[in-house]
Design an enzyme around this catalytic site. Sequence first.
Site, short mmCIF file in Angstrom:
data_model
loop_
_atom_site.label_atom_id
_atom_site.label_comp_id
_atom_site.label_asym_id
_atom_site.label_seq_id
_atom_site.Cartn_x
_atom_site.Cartn_y
_atom_site.Cartn_z
N ASP A 1 8.97 4.63 3.45
CA ASP A 1 8.05 4.94 4.53
C ASP A 1 7.24 3.72 4.97
O ASP A 1 6.92 3.56 6.15
CB ASP A 1 7.10 6.06 4.10
CG ASP A 1 7.79 7.43 4.07
OD1 ASP A 1 8.91 7.54 4.61
OD2 ASP A 1 7.21 8.37 3.51
N GLY A 2 6.91 2.85 4.01
CA GLY A 2 6.17 1.63 4.36
C GLY A 2 6.96 0.73 5.29
O GLY A 2 6.40 0.10 6.20
#
Length: 264
Positions: free
Chosen positions: A45-46
Amino acid sequence: MKYAVTSKGDNKSNELMQQIKDQLDSLGVIYNEDQPDIVISVGGDGTLLYAFHRYSSRLDRTAFVGVHTGHLGFYADWIPEEIEKLATAIAKTPYQTVEYPLLEVTVRYSHGGRESKYLALNESTVKSVGSSLVMDVEIRGESFERFRGDGLCVSTPSGSTAYNKALGGAILHPSIPAIQLTEMASINNRVFRTIGSPLILPGHHTCMLKPVTSDDFQMTIDHLSLLHKDVKSIQFRVADERIRFARFRPFPFWRRVRDSFVTD
């Protein structure tokens, strides 16, 4: 069809990024890092947050798709073993898009001049520099409370499963155009009082923070950390812009919530 790929930067993600490029190149899909129709994020997700901010000026022309190389992510719905299948789908299958709400943050300054505007996919946080945060909170232009505590977090529905959840906020389905305000360790006693509960504001409401004891603040916009000085106000609202995700198969939100937080 033009595409770009972003990588987490570790060896595994870089190898997968090259595999995706090789597969798409062999299928005749054009690599264009500046003006992609679709951005493939490889990592977690980062990594997708990074890709979102990199291409935030193209949200109406670019869709995103994520490949996760570690734990299951909320934005990454493909796994490394499916690289060939994903490449074939991108090259040969007309995809649908789903849109998620974003958070617009506007910082205005006491000295006037140009204001600062940001878009967040997950959340924005506000903390004071070196002391407790003291902020007057206004909702729709009316005074709501004076907050005292460690800080405040404003999240999007898709970001409600991140820091917001750790603060005791509700999980919102990303089809709901709303923002959520949660507190960080508020001070509540016989003298000072806050609502003490998360607030969910609909798309036509704004939340305004106005400094009381300090005008220097440490803010985050997703993974970005920023120091703002001489702040007059900080405004939060549901942004007019939305992020688009390319969907080649169903990716139910509540299944992701269950798989991330409930099942082994």
